[in-house]
Enzyme design. Structure first.
Site, short mmCIF file in Angstrom:
data_model
loop_
_atom_site.label_atom_id
_atom_site.label_comp_id
_atom_site.label_asym_id
_atom_site.label_seq_id
_atom_site.Cartn_x
_atom_site.Cartn_y
_atom_site.Cartn_z
N HIS A 141 0.84 -1.21 0.00
CA HIS A 141 0.00 0.00 0.00
C HIS A 141 0.87 1.26 0.00
O HIS A 141 0.59 2.22 -0.71
CB HIS A 141 -0.88 0.05 1.26
CG HIS A 141 -1.90 -1.05 1.36
ND1 HIS A 141 -1.82 -2.02 2.33
CD2 HIS A 141 -3.01 -1.31 0.64
CE1 HIS A 141 -2.86 -2.84 2.20
NE2 HIS A 141 -3.60 -2.43 1.19
N GLN A 148 -18.21 -5.68 -1.65
CA GLN A 148 -17.31 -6.59 -2.37
C GLN A 148 -17.02 -7.87 -1.59
O GLN A 148 -16.17 -8.65 -1.97
CB GLN A 148 -16.03 -5.87 -2.80
CG GLN A 148 -15.11 -5.44 -1.69
CD GLN A 148 -13.98 -4.57 -2.21
OE1 GLN A 148 -14.21 -3.44 -2.63
NE2 GLN A 148 -12.76 -5.08 -2.20
N GLY A 192 -2.61 -1.86 -7.54
CA GLY A 192 -1.56 -2.86 -7.54
C GLY A 192 -1.83 -3.99 -8.52
O GLY A 192 -2.99 -4.41 -8.69
N GLN A 209 -8.77 -7.17 -10.90
CA GLN A 209 -9.35 -5.90 -10.46
C GLN A 209 -8.79 -4.73 -11.29
O GLN A 209 -9.53 -3.86 -11.76
CB GLN A 209 -9.01 -5.69 -8.97
CG GLN A 209 -9.23 -4.30 -8.45
CD GLN A 209 -9.03 -4.23 -6.95
OE1 GLN A 209 -9.83 -4.75 -6.19
NE2 GLN A 209 -7.96 -3.60 -6.51
N VAL A 214 4.38 -5.89 -4.74
CA VAL A 214 5.42 -5.76 -3.71
C VAL A 214 5.41 -7.05 -2.90
O VAL A 214 4.35 -7.51 -2.45
CB VAL A 214 5.15 -4.53 -2.81
CG1 VAL A 214 6.22 -4.42 -1.73
CG2 VAL A 214 5.11 -3.26 -3.66
N MET A 227 2.80 -9.42 -0.65
CA MET A 227 2.26 -8.81 0.56
C MET A 227 0.75 -8.72 0.45
O MET A 227 0.20 -8.41 -0.61
CB MET A 227 2.84 -7.41 0.75
CG MET A 227 4.28 -7.44 1.16
SD MET A 227 4.81 -5.82 1.70
CE MET A 227 6.53 -6.19 2.04
N SER A 228 0.07 -8.99 1.56
CA SER A 228 -1.39 -8.93 1.60
C SER A 228 -1.83 -8.73 3.05
O SER A 228 -1.20 -9.26 3.96
CB SER A 228 -1.97 -10.26 1.09
OG SER A 228 -3.33 -10.36 1.45
P1 AMP Z 1 -6.54 -3.57 -0.59
O1 AMP Z 1 -6.39 -2.72 0.62
O2 AMP Z 1 -6.12 -4.98 -0.39
O3 AMP Z 1 -7.89 -3.42 -1.24
O4 AMP Z 1 -5.50 -3.01 -1.66
C1 AMP Z 1 -5.48 -1.66 -2.01
C2 AMP Z 1 -4.58 -1.49 -3.21
O5 AMP Z 1 -3.27 -1.95 -2.87
C3 AMP Z 1 -5.03 -2.28 -4.43
O6 AMP Z 1 -4.78 -1.52 -5.60
C4 AMP Z 1 -4.13 -3.50 -4.38
O7 AMP Z 1 -3.90 -4.10 -5.64
C5 AMP Z 1 -2.85 -2.88 -3.85
N1 AMP Z 1 -1.99 -3.90 -3.25
C6 AMP Z 1 -2.29 -4.76 -2.24
N2 AMP Z 1 -1.25 -5.58 -1.99
C7 AMP Z 1 -0.27 -5.24 -2.87
C8 AMP Z 1 1.04 -5.71 -3.13
N3 AMP Z 1 1.58 -6.72 -2.43
N4 AMP Z 1 1.76 -5.13 -4.11
C9 AMP Z 1 1.23 -4.10 -4.83
N5 AMP Z 1 0.00 -3.60 -4.63
C10 AMP Z 1 -0.75 -4.16 -3.67
#
Ligand code: AMP
Length: 281
Positions: free
Chosen positions: A37, A61, A147, A153, A176, A184-185
């Site tokens: 993020h 979602q 991301g 998405q 990332v 990363m998640s």
């Molecule tokens: P989220 O909070 O999971 O909905 O993610 C918010 C944004 O961060 C989205 O555009 C995701 O694709 C991006 N994102 C989440 N994890 C990663 C990652 N490991 N690398 C790059 N972008 C990410």
């Protein structure tokens, strides 16, 4: 960093910046920030005068059996991290602010919302498209950063942006990864230490498949899928949701995989924690 949670306060602040002809960069998120993020925020900041980050765990979602209530949250931690990146405005509405009583409208991207994650998460991408359309309209950013980890998405939002004439410049940020390669998640937090150790196997399987294709030749997609499948079936406690080789733009399944195609996968750890990853061949 300015913090707002109402649409009225957001609009008022943005108007000040628009009066000064400042350009805006938008990073929509569900919070619980990790380095992925933060990299998106830095990218937005490098492209615009003012960076707007949103935190909204969007109920639309999540399916009825999914982890909406359990989705990890750390609002104060997120505020500190966003501030550290030099974010100018953090918008964190509650669901009632975004979907007041009587709310009716939904945005649906017909084909790109189907298949891959759309199969096991029916309705998920309508929720994503709807909330991002609302955020695009509220913020009217010059650029928005998403991301590549959420590959479907990203493709779907690019289509929506074009179909509905939002005119936002969408920037795709590379995935990332943790030091060992795991994408990363926010959901990684729910892995047990052993599952976390094993989860890197998803990326290793993708890398293995990517290694099976040379720069010129095409390979039957089924060979790559089987190669990934074999590797993942060896990971303890891990169940495959899907593995697919798709065209990078249309996301249609490929019969023969070529350089530039994408292998995407989703898998469950411990029956509950659903992780996704992908690699471009
Ligand atoms: P989220 O909070 O999971 O909905 O993610 C918010 C944004 O961060 C989205 O555009 C995701 O694709 C991006 N994102 C989440 N994890 C990663 C990652 N490991 N690398 C790059 N972008 C990410």
């Amino acid at each position: 960093m300015i913090r707002v949670d109402s649409i009225a306060a957001l609009t008022e602040q943005l108007q000040h910046w628009k009066d000064k002809r400042f350009t805006l960069g938008l990073v929509p998120t569900m919070g619980f920030f990790h380095e992925g993020h933060l990299a998106l925020m830095r990218k937005a900041k490098s492209q615009c005068d003012k960076t707007v980050v949103t935190i909204f765990v969007n109920p639309r979602q999540f399916g009825p059996q999914e982890d909406l209530q359990l989705y990890p949250r750390d609002f104060e931690g997120d505020v500190a991290k966003a501030r550290q990146q030099g974010v100018d405005l953090l918008f964190s509405p509650d669901p009632q602010e975004m979907y007041p009583d009587g709310y009716q409208t939904s945005v649906s991207v017909a084909h790109l919302s189907q298949g891959l994650c759309g199969t096991s998460r029916p309705g998920h991408f309508d929720g994503v498209a709807t909330v991002v359309a609302k955020l695009f309209n509220l913020v009217r950013p010059k650029v928005a950063v998403f991301g590549q980890k959420d590959y479907q998405q990203l493709a779907l939002l690019q289509q929506m942006n074009s179909d509905l004439h939002f005119g936002v410049e969408i920037i795709a940020h590379p995935i990332v990864r943790e030091e060992d390669g795991l994408a990363m998640s926010s959901r990684n937090k729910y892995l047990t230490p052993l599952q976390r150790q094993k989860a890197v196997g998803l990326f290793e399987a993708l890398q293995h498949a990517a290694g099976c294709i040379s720069e010129t030749a095409s390979v039957p997609a089924s060979i790559l899928i089987t190669a990934v499948e074999r590797k993942i079936m060896d990971i303890e406690d891990c169940v495959i949701d899907y593995i697919a080789v798709v065209d990078a733009l249309t996301l249609r399944p490929k019969e023969n995989a070529e350089p530039g195609d994408v292998i995407a996968l989703a898998a469950f750890f411990g029956g509950k924690v659903r992780l996704i990853d992908n690699i471009t061949l």
